[in-house]
Design a protein around this motif. Structure first.
Motif, PDB file in Angstrom:
ATOM      1  N   ALA A  77       1.628  -4.040   0.419  1.00  0.00           N
ATOM      2  CA  ALA A  77       2.228  -5.018  -0.487  1.00  0.00           C
ATOM      3  C   ALA A  77       2.885  -4.334  -1.684  1.00  0.00           C
ATOM      4  CB  ALA A  77       1.176  -6.018  -0.972  1.00  0.00           C
ATOM      5  N   ARG A  78       2.377  -3.155  -2.076  1.00  0.00           N
ATOM      6  CA  ARG A  78       2.904  -2.472  -3.246  1.00  0.00           C
ATOM      7  C   ARG A  78       4.347  -2.015  -3.042  1.00  0.00           C
ATOM      8  NH1 ARG A  78      -0.512   0.189  -6.837  1.00  0.00           N
ATOM      9  NH2 ARG A  78       1.421   0.899  -7.811  1.00  0.00           N
ATOM     10  N   LEU A  80       6.662  -3.417  -1.544  1.00  0.00           N
ATOM     11  CA  LEU A  80       7.582  -4.546  -1.637  1.00  0.00           C
ATOM     12  C   LEU A  80       7.732  -5.042  -3.069  1.00  0.00           C
ATOM     13  CD1 LEU A  80       6.355  -6.588   1.477  1.00  0.00           C
ATOM     14  CD2 LEU A  80       8.296  -5.023   1.340  1.00  0.00           C
ATOM     15  N   THR A  81       6.766  -4.733  -3.935  1.00  0.00           N
ATOM     16  CA  THR A  81       6.774  -5.278  -5.291  1.00  0.00           C
ATOM     17  C   THR A  81       6.939  -4.227  -6.379  1.00  0.00           C
ATOM     18  OG1 THR A  81       4.339  -5.161  -5.377  1.00  0.00           O
ATOM     19  CG2 THR A  81       5.322  -7.218  -4.588  1.00  0.00           C
ATOM     20  N   ASP A  82       6.704  -2.971  -6.072  1.00  0.00           N
ATOM     21  CA  ASP A  82       6.753  -1.921  -7.076  1.00  0.00           C
ATOM     22  C   ASP A  82       8.120  -1.245  -7.037  1.00  0.00           C
ATOM     23  OD1 ASP A  82       6.505   0.560  -8.479  1.00  0.00           O
ATOM     24  OD2 ASP A  82       4.339   0.466  -8.235  1.00  0.00           O
ATOM     25  N   PRO A  83       8.907  -1.344  -8.113  1.00  0.00           N
ATOM     26  CA  PRO A  83      10.257  -0.744  -8.089  1.00  0.00           C
ATOM     27  C   PRO A  83      10.229   0.770  -7.957  1.00  0.00           C
ATOM     28  CG  PRO A  83       9.706  -1.550 -10.294  1.00  0.00           C
ATOM     29  CD  PRO A  83       8.645  -2.057  -9.369  1.00  0.00           C
ATOM     30  N   ALA A  86       9.877   1.314  -4.217  1.00  0.00           N
ATOM     31  CA  ALA A  86      11.141   0.939  -3.588  1.00  0.00           C
ATOM     32  C   ALA A  86      12.187   2.025  -3.819  1.00  0.00           C
ATOM     33  CB  ALA A  86      11.625  -0.399  -4.137  1.00  0.00           C
ATOM     34  N   THR A 228       0.397  -2.118 -12.025  1.00  0.00           N
ATOM     35  CA  THR A 228       0.845  -3.425 -11.556  1.00  0.00           C
ATOM     36  C   THR A 228       0.983  -4.369 -12.743  1.00  0.00           C
ATOM     37  OG1 THR A 228      -1.360  -4.385 -11.219  1.00  0.00           O
ATOM     38  CG2 THR A 228      -0.420  -3.105  -9.387  1.00  0.00           C
ATOM     39  N   VAL A 229       1.707  -5.477 -12.544  1.00  0.00           N
ATOM     40  CA  VAL A 229       1.870  -6.471 -13.607  1.00  0.00           C
ATOM     41  C   VAL A 229       0.520  -7.055 -14.000  1.00  0.00           C
ATOM     42  CG1 VAL A 229       2.880  -8.708 -14.190  1.00  0.00           C
ATOM     43  CG2 VAL A 229       4.226  -7.046 -12.888  1.00  0.00           C
ATOM     44  N   SER A 230      -0.283  -7.448 -13.006  1.00  0.00           N
ATOM     45  CA  SER A 230      -1.584  -8.044 -13.306  1.00  0.00           C
ATOM     46  C   SER A 230      -2.507  -7.051 -13.994  1.00  0.00           C
ATOM     47  CB  SER A 230      -2.229  -8.578 -12.023  1.00  0.00           C
ATOM     48  OG  SER A 230      -2.413  -7.534 -11.073  1.00  0.00           O
ATOM     49  N   LEU A 255       6.073  -2.001 -15.069  1.00  0.00           N
ATOM     50  CA  LEU A 255       5.403  -3.145 -14.458  1.00  0.00           C
ATOM     51  C   LEU A 255       4.222  -3.587 -15.315  1.00  0.00           C
ATOM     52  CD1 LEU A 255       5.218  -2.685 -10.569  1.00  0.00           C
ATOM     53  CD2 LEU A 255       6.552  -4.342 -11.880  1.00  0.00           C
ATOM     54  N   THR A 258       5.379  -5.345 -18.403  1.00  0.00           N
ATOM     55  CA  THR A 258       5.761  -6.734 -18.153  1.00  0.00           C
ATOM     56  C   THR A 258       4.555  -7.652 -18.294  1.00  0.00           C
ATOM     57  OG1 THR A 258       7.531  -6.040 -16.650  1.00  0.00           O
ATOM     58  CG2 THR A 258       6.766  -8.311 -16.459  1.00  0.00           C
TER      59      THR A 258
END
Length: 336
Positions: A77-78, A80-83, A86, A228-230, A255, A258
């Protein structure tokens, strides 16, 4: 074009080129001990017939798999969500442009025992490895050292004597970020770290401590995050409890910054008037409100350099022993 009995074979290539099958095989698989004339004839026959060599058969001759692995010891999952991750994937893809190499992406599975990825690499499925976002306990470093497989890390490994790597100067970046808060007039400066089993997080944390000490300021609250954001939000909540008068925060990734911004907004703290914030990465910082002041980490360029180094290693070309270190710089925003 194809032959009358289906897809063209190596025998068809040899017959069309007017050479023996063994000569055709050597020409297709690297050209060792093949005259320039024979090589040209075989290349022409391959193009005319549309011949594609069988990878399994070719690997028996060349002892190459024509594949490299990108190892990211993080849950799927990381990516797909971590720039950052990516950007790593994009950098490797760009680095492989113009080659026929296949990319094998290896991610950690939830609950997976440490060493699973290392065992796959040891089994000989790939010719080389690029490793990004690695942790001290994932066992990849010692396995790669033992296997002697060509490998390049994106980010400093713990064993810098045995492994090659490309990195940004995380210590310099952390110092630049913290110094920006000091220059603004912040005097109660906290930090949100990344996981301290990663060298990037350790270097940024150490730089925060040293920069405050050099400025004659005490170290503020420390909360550990997970990039991560959370994780950044949870860490910011802890800081507001342990140091409610905090006026500056160095956050070790954009992240996490944010998430920290969200918590500060909900707590009624104005950024940057009440609390100034500096992040790290410059990946998506322009999408925050206010726009984040951050430190540039040129991820795509770093990974492209790592890929180029790995391809040289796989092909037996000499590569510099020294790591390639990119210089970070502050990207001004509105949060500090």
């Amino acid at each position: 074009m194809s032959t009358e009995h289906g897809s063209p074979t190596l025998d068809d290539v040899a017959r069309t080129a007017g050479v023996s099958r063994s000569t055709a095989s050597r020409a297709v698989n690297g050209g060792e001990r093949v005259s320039p004339e024979a090589q040209s004839a075989v290349d022409d026959a391959v193009a005319r017939l549309g011949y594609a060599p069988n990878r399994a058969a070719r690997s028996l001759v060349t002892r190459r798999t024509d594949s490299i692995a990108l190892v990211v010891p993080e849950p799927d999952a990381r990516i797909l969500t971590d720039p950052f991750l990516a950007g790593v994937l994009r950098g490797v893809s760009e680095g492989l442009t113009g080659t026929e190499l296949q990319l094998v992406l290896l991610l950690a599975r939830p609950g997976e025992r440490p060493g699973h990825i290392a065992r796959y690499l040891r089994s000989g499925h790939v010719d080389g490895v690029i490793v990004a976002s690695h942790h001290e306990g994932d066992q990849i470093e010692p396995e790669l050292i033992r296997s002697r497989m060509p490998a390049v890390f994106v980010g400093r490994p713990f064993d810098t004597q045995s492994l090659r790597f490309v990195d940004v100067d995380n210590a310099a970046g952390g110092a630049v970020a913290t110094a920006r808060l000091v220059a603004r007039g912040c005097r109660r400066i906290a930090t949100i770290t990344g996981p301290l089993d990663m060298t990037a997080a350790l270097d940024r944390f150490d730089a925060w401590q040293r920069t405050l000490a050099d400025a004659g300021l005490p170290a503020g609250a420390v909360a550990h995050g997970d990039f991560t954001v959370s994780g950044g939000a949870a860490a910011m909540e802890k800081i507001l409890v342990t140091q409610p008068d905090v006026d500056g925060v160095f956050v070790a990734s954009d992240l996490m910054a944010t998430g920290a911004l969200q918590v500060l907004r909900e707590a009624g703290r104005r950024v940057p008037d009440d609390v100034a914030l500096v992040g790290f990465d410059a990946l998506g910082a322009e999408r925050t409100t206010p726009r984040l002041t951050t430190v540039l980490q040129p991820v795509v360029e770093m990974v492209s350099a790592a890929t180029s180094t790995l391809l040289d290693m796989v092909d037996g070309r000499p590569v510099p022993a020294e790591p390639q270190i990119f210089v970070p710089r502050l990207i001004e925003g509105q949060s500090a």
